[in-house]
Design a protein around this motif. Structure first.
Motif, PDB file in Angstrom:
ATOM      1  N   TYR A   1       5.234   8.823  11.759  1.00  0.00           N
ATOM      2  CA  TYR A   1       4.613   7.513  11.588  1.00  0.00           C
ATOM      3  C   TYR A   1       3.287   7.600  10.833  1.00  0.00           C
ATOM      4  O   TYR A   1       2.661   6.584  10.561  1.00  0.00           O
ATOM      5  N   ASN A   2       2.862   8.834  10.540  1.00  0.00           N
ATOM      6  CA  ASN A   2       1.691   8.995   9.687  1.00  0.00           C
ATOM      7  C   ASN A   2       2.126   8.756   8.249  1.00  0.00           C
ATOM      8  O   ASN A   2       2.942   9.495   7.705  1.00  0.00           O
ATOM      9  N   LEU A   3       1.635   7.733   7.649  1.00  0.00           N
ATOM     10  CA  LEU A   3       2.074   7.343   6.314  1.00  0.00           C
ATOM     11  C   LEU A   3       0.938   7.488   5.314  1.00  0.00           C
ATOM     12  O   LEU A   3      -0.177   7.014   5.552  1.00  0.00           O
ATOM     13  N   THR A   4       1.245   8.169   4.218  1.00  0.00           N
ATOM     14  CA  THR A   4       0.283   8.266   3.128  1.00  0.00           C
ATOM     15  C   THR A   4       0.310   6.965   2.336  1.00  0.00           C
ATOM     16  O   THR A   4       1.378   6.406   2.075  1.00  0.00           O
ATOM     17  N   ALA A   5      -0.850   6.494   1.979  1.00  0.00           N
ATOM     18  CA  ALA A   5      -0.915   5.259   1.193  1.00  0.00           C
ATOM     19  C   ALA A   5      -0.140   5.440  -0.111  1.00  0.00           C
ATOM     20  O   ALA A   5      -0.210   6.482  -0.760  1.00  0.00           O
ATOM     21  N   LYS A   6       0.645   4.437  -0.489  1.00  0.00           N
ATOM     22  CA  LYS A   6       1.452   4.502  -1.709  1.00  0.00           C
ATOM     23  C   LYS A   6       0.923   3.521  -2.747  1.00  0.00           C
ATOM     24  O   LYS A   6       0.721   2.340  -2.450  1.00  0.00           O
ATOM     25  N   ASN A   7       0.701   4.056  -3.938  1.00  0.00           N
ATOM     26  CA  ASN A   7       0.298   3.192  -5.035  1.00  0.00           C
ATOM     27  C   ASN A   7       1.437   2.264  -5.426  1.00  0.00           C
ATOM     28  O   ASN A   7       2.613   2.583  -5.233  1.00  0.00           O
TER      29      ASN A   7
ATOM     30  N   SER B   1      15.249  -4.622 -19.244  1.00  0.00           N
ATOM     31  CA  SER B   1      14.544  -5.385 -20.270  1.00  0.00           C
ATOM     32  C   SER B   1      13.036  -5.369 -20.061  1.00  0.00           C
ATOM     33  O   SER B   1      12.276  -5.678 -20.967  1.00  0.00           O
ATOM     34  N   GLY B   2      12.611  -5.032 -18.876  1.00  0.00           N
ATOM     35  CA  GLY B   2      11.191  -4.997 -18.545  1.00  0.00           C
ATOM     36  C   GLY B   2      10.998  -4.218 -17.258  1.00  0.00           C
ATOM     37  O   GLY B   2      11.796  -3.337 -16.930  1.00  0.00           O
ATOM     38  N   PHE B   3       9.954  -4.559 -16.514  1.00  0.00           N
ATOM     39  CA  PHE B   3       9.633  -3.790 -15.325  1.00  0.00           C
ATOM     40  C   PHE B   3       9.567  -4.658 -14.074  1.00  0.00           C
ATOM     41  O   PHE B   3       9.050  -5.777 -14.099  1.00  0.00           O
ATOM     42  N   ASP B   4      10.134  -4.116 -13.011  1.00  0.00           N
ATOM     43  CA  ASP B   4       9.902  -4.666 -11.681  1.00  0.00           C
ATOM     44  C   ASP B   4       8.758  -3.871 -11.066  1.00  0.00           C
ATOM     45  O   ASP B   4       8.685  -2.651 -11.223  1.00  0.00           O
ATOM     46  N   ILE B   5       7.879  -4.570 -10.374  1.00  0.00           N
ATOM     47  CA  ILE B   5       6.736  -3.906  -9.748  1.00  0.00           C
ATOM     48  C   ILE B   5       7.038  -3.669  -8.268  1.00  0.00           C
ATOM     49  O   ILE B   5       7.413  -4.593  -7.544  1.00  0.00           O
ATOM     50  N   ILE B   6       6.899  -2.444  -7.857  1.00  0.00           N
ATOM     51  CA  ILE B   6       7.069  -2.079  -6.448  1.00  0.00           C
ATOM     52  C   ILE B   6       5.683  -2.145  -5.809  1.00  0.00           C
ATOM     53  O   ILE B   6       4.794  -1.375  -6.181  1.00  0.00           O
ATOM     54  N   PRO B   7       5.470  -3.057  -4.857  1.00  0.00           N
ATOM     55  CA  PRO B   7       4.123  -3.258  -4.302  1.00  0.00           C
ATOM     56  C   PRO B   7       3.564  -2.009  -3.626  1.00  0.00           C
ATOM     57  O   PRO B   7       4.310  -1.139  -3.165  1.00  0.00           O
ATOM     58  N   GLU B   8       2.253  -1.943  -3.561  1.00  0.00           N
ATOM     59  CA  GLU B   8       1.578  -0.840  -2.892  1.00  0.00           C
ATOM     60  C   GLU B   8       1.769  -0.918  -1.373  1.00  0.00           C
ATOM     61  O   GLU B   8       2.117  -1.978  -0.848  1.00  0.00           O
ATOM     62  N   GLU B   9       1.555   0.189  -0.689  1.00  0.00           N
ATOM     63  CA  GLU B   9       1.663   0.236   0.761  1.00  0.00           C
ATOM     64  C   GLU B   9       0.447   0.944   1.348  1.00  0.00           C
ATOM     65  O   GLU B   9       0.028   1.986   0.844  1.00  0.00           O
ATOM     66  N   GLU B  10      -0.102   0.336   2.423  1.00  0.00           N
ATOM     67  CA  GLU B  10      -1.225   0.974   3.097  1.00  0.00           C
ATOM     68  C   GLU B  10      -0.749   2.215   3.848  1.00  0.00           C
ATOM     69  O   GLU B  10       0.392   2.287   4.285  1.00  0.00           O
ATOM     70  N   GLY B  11      -1.643   3.164   4.009  1.00  0.00           N
ATOM     71  CA  GLY B  11      -1.323   4.352   4.779  1.00  0.00           C
ATOM     72  C   GLY B  11      -1.952   4.273   6.155  1.00  0.00           C
ATOM     73  O   GLY B  11      -2.886   3.500   6.381  1.00  0.00           O
TER      74      GLY B  11
ATOM     75  N   SER C   1      -6.152   5.212  12.014  1.00  0.00           N
ATOM     76  CA  SER C   1      -7.028   4.932  10.867  1.00  0.00           C
ATOM     77  C   SER C   1      -6.153   4.569   9.672  1.00  0.00           C
ATOM     78  O   SER C   1      -5.103   5.185   9.451  1.00  0.00           O
ATOM     79  N   THR C   2      -6.539   3.580   8.930  1.00  0.00           N
ATOM     80  CA  THR C   2      -5.751   3.132   7.776  1.00  0.00           C
ATOM     81  C   THR C   2      -6.405   3.569   6.474  1.00  0.00           C
ATOM     82  O   THR C   2      -7.622   3.792   6.409  1.00  0.00           O
ATOM     83  N   SER C   3      -5.581   3.706   5.451  1.00  0.00           N
ATOM     84  CA  SER C   3      -6.080   4.048   4.117  1.00  0.00           C
ATOM     85  C   SER C   3      -5.438   3.124   3.099  1.00  0.00           C
ATOM     86  O   SER C   3      -4.287   2.719   3.252  1.00  0.00           O
ATOM     87  N   THR C   4      -6.182   2.780   2.090  1.00  0.00           N
ATOM     88  CA  THR C   4      -5.691   1.848   1.072  1.00  0.00           C
ATOM     89  C   THR C   4      -5.302   2.610  -0.192  1.00  0.00           C
ATOM     90  O   THR C   4      -5.934   3.614  -0.541  1.00  0.00           O
ATOM     91  N   PRO C   5      -4.266   2.174  -0.876  1.00  0.00           N
ATOM     92  CA  PRO C   5      -3.850   2.839  -2.121  1.00  0.00           C
ATOM     93  C   PRO C   5      -4.868   2.608  -3.225  1.00  0.00           C
ATOM     94  O   PRO C   5      -5.610   1.621  -3.219  1.00  0.00           O
ATOM     95  N   LYS C   6      -4.891   3.534  -4.163  1.00  0.00           N
ATOM     96  CA  LYS C   6      -5.862   3.442  -5.254  1.00  0.00           C
ATOM     97  C   LYS C   6      -5.430   2.447  -6.314  1.00  0.00           C
ATOM     98  O   LYS C   6      -6.256   1.730  -6.887  1.00  0.00           O
ATOM     99  N   TYR C   7      -4.108   2.395  -6.568  1.00  0.00           N
ATOM    100  CA  TYR C   7      -3.614   1.505  -7.621  1.00  0.00           C
ATOM    101  C   TYR C   7      -2.682   0.460  -7.024  1.00  0.00           C
ATOM    102  O   TYR C   7      -1.792   0.773  -6.239  1.00  0.00           O
ATOM    103  N   THR C   8      -2.913  -0.769  -7.395  1.00  0.00           N
ATOM    104  CA  THR C   8      -2.225  -1.896  -6.784  1.00  0.00           C
ATOM    105  C   THR C   8      -1.319  -2.613  -7.785  1.00  0.00           C
ATOM    106  O   THR C   8      -1.224  -2.224  -8.954  1.00  0.00           O
ATOM    107  N   THR C   9      -0.680  -3.647  -7.286  1.00  0.00           N
ATOM    108  CA  THR C   9       0.183  -4.469  -8.142  1.00  0.00           C
ATOM    109  C   THR C   9      -0.585  -4.973  -9.361  1.00  0.00           C
ATOM    110  O   THR C   9      -0.042  -5.053 -10.471  1.00  0.00           O
ATOM    111  N   LYS C  10      -1.845  -5.290  -9.153  1.00  0.00           N
ATOM    112  CA  LYS C  10      -2.676  -5.807 -10.255  1.00  0.00           C
ATOM    113  C   LYS C  10      -2.771  -4.791 -11.387  1.00  0.00           C
ATOM    114  O   LYS C  10      -2.744  -5.161 -12.572  1.00  0.00           O
TER     115      LYS C  10
END
Length: 490
Positions: free
Chosen positions: A142-148, A156-166, A199-208
């Motif tokens: 259940y320890n999850l590393t934050a995912k960008n 034809s283009g790109f689908d964006i996979i949203p970020e996940e908190e760790g 403790s939570t961690s936030t991803p460095k790169y987001t959907t934006k």
């Protein structure tokens, strides 16, 4: 005097009788009436009888499952599996109740026990370090590393996979909470709920950040190859290499190593034997042809102006890209590395099609629209092929066989040319590459001529057919030793 002696004798006799009584009591000591352990009446029982009665209750207590909440997840694990044990000294406490202190104290305790009773509780305990280790095994998944946030090409283009908190469980604090509840709040029931300290961690790169990536490639490049059964192994390697790189997402500042992704060059890793350069010759080895993949990628990176941090030329010239525009891979000493020097993720798309492979680099292109680049290969030196003749006494005089056609040697430079509004504004030399000359290998016969023998017309025809077949086999073997147009990896 006689009275004094009599009193001493009486006291001695009384003391002896008391000791006899105590010895008899120790041998048959029982728990006083009115004492209960976890609601079970153990009055009148010996130590062994009480242990036999209480142990099943304690065992059931250790089966109690603690529910630990880790974020939105719940983990249920028994106290026994967390390393807890029940304290057997509760039976000793029951046996000793009302029997300690002076006569007056024991009399008062005995009376109080008979009138009010004495409830005792089976308690459980464990060392913090033990519980931490056990809990870590249960909660580690259940320890999850934050995912960008990431990208996926949809055709034809790109689908964006949203970020996940760790999130990460703080085992020390979580065990403290569990111990506190067991010792001070738990009534022995099956209700034992603990909120894990997380403790939570936030991803460095987001959907934006991923939204900056354009559907138009920043740079691309295509090379061609020969189809057919004769090139099956090599083409399988091209396909495998393209597929392993396809879909790569590289974040700003990250470096990519082709060897780290593609190696080891083994059958178990999906590679087939095919032609590669080795000490001036072309030999079969696993992964042969992969340098066409790395060279194609290299040119796409150049066109996208992605920063290349490591690149090597081949030992001899290849035909699928211009001189000095190749990128060789070999063992762990020749690699192609590059770094994302942009402000957004880059996406690498690899395409294996009939007779050609391509790479396209997508990202946030901040270059001015009126700016473009091209690359020019300039040969500064050419080393002609020389002949390397081997004399063979097993072949008759006049025998002449070309075993290998050889390679022309070159020294070449690669220039980057920048244009603005179609006009050249700069020309920069990126590097100089040297390609060794490989001599043409010839075998000449030096043996004696065989005397001609008279043969029938049928024998002559048979010999003619054998000679023709032998010549075809010789040509076939020679062709195997010659590098194909696309062959030539280190």
């Amino acid at each position: 005097m006689k009275k004094i002696v009599f009193c001493v004798l009486c006291m001695t006799l009384l003391l002896g009788m008391t000791q006899i009584c105590f010895a008899t009591e120790d041998a048959n000591e029982t728990i006083k009436e009115g004492i209960r352990i976890d609601g079970i009446d153990v009055g009148g029982m010996t130590y062994d009888e009480a242990m036999e009665t209480i142990t099943p209750v304690a065992v059931e207590k250790l089966k109690t499952k603690a529910t630990l909440k880790v974020g939105s997840k719940e983990i249920k694990v028994s106290l026994k599996k967390l390393g807890y044990q029940w304290k057997e000294d509760v039976v000793e406490d029951a046996l000793g109740a009302g029997k300690k202190g002076n006569v007056i104290r024991r009399f008062k305790d005995d009376k109080e026990i008979k009138e009010q009773g004495m409830p005792l509780i089976i308690t459980v305990e464990a060392e913090d370090e033990v519980v931490e280790r056990k809990l870590e095994k249960k909660c580690d998944e259940y320890n999850l590393t934050a995912k960008n946030a990431s990208l996926k090409f949809n055709g034809s283009g790109f689908d964006i996979i949203p970020e996940e908190e760790g999130c990460e469980v703080d085992y020390v604090e979580t065990v403290k909470s569990l111990q506190e509840q067991i010792m001070n709040q738990w009534d022995g029931s099956n209700k034992l709920l603990v909120d894990a300290t997380v403790s939570t961690s936030t991803p460095k790169y987001t959907t934006k950040d991923c939204e900056k990536v354009s559907d138009t490639a920043m740079g691309s490049f295509t090379t061609t190859f020969t189809m057919g059964d004769a090139y099956a192994g090599r083409n399988a390697n091209l396909k495998h290499g393209v597929e392993m790189i396809d879909g790569t997402v590289l974040y700003p500042g990250e470096e990519y190593s082709c060897n780290a992704v593609l190696a080891p060059w083994t059958e178990e890793n999906g590679w087939s034997p095919a032609g590669t350069y080795s000490e001036g010759e072309v030999v079969d080895s696993y992964g042969g042809g992969i340098c066409q993949v790395s060279s194609t990628l290299y040119n796409a990176l150049l066109n996208a102006e992605i920063q290349v941090t490591e690149r090597y030329s081949h030992s001899m010239a290849v035909s699928y890209v211009d001189l000095a525009a190749d990128a060789a891979l070999a063992g762990d000493y020749k690699d192609l590395k590059f770094i994302n020097n942009t402000d957004a993720p880059i996406y690498i798309r690899g395409i294996y099609d009939y007779g050609e492979i391509s790479f396209k680099i997508y990202g946030h292109d901040t270059r001015p629209e009126n700016r473009s680049v091209s690359y020019e290969s300039v040969v500064t030196k050419t080393v002609p092929i020389t002949d390397s003749v081997t004399k063979d006494s097993s072949q008759p005089k006049g025998y002449h066989s070309v075993e290998s056609n050889g390679h022309v040697g070159y020294v070449a430079e690669l220039y980057k040319i920048v244009y603005e509004n179609g006009e050249e504004v700069s020309r920069e030399k990126l590097h100089t590459s040297t390609y060794a000359m490989s001599p043409r290998k010839i075998v000449e016969g030096t043996g004696e001529d065989k005397k001609e023998e008279k043969t029938t017309k049928e024998e002559a025809e048979t010999k003619s057919e054998k000679k023709e077949s032998s010549q075809k086999e010789t040509e076939k073997e020679a062709k195997k030793k010659e590098p194909a147009d696309e062959a030539g990896d280190e």
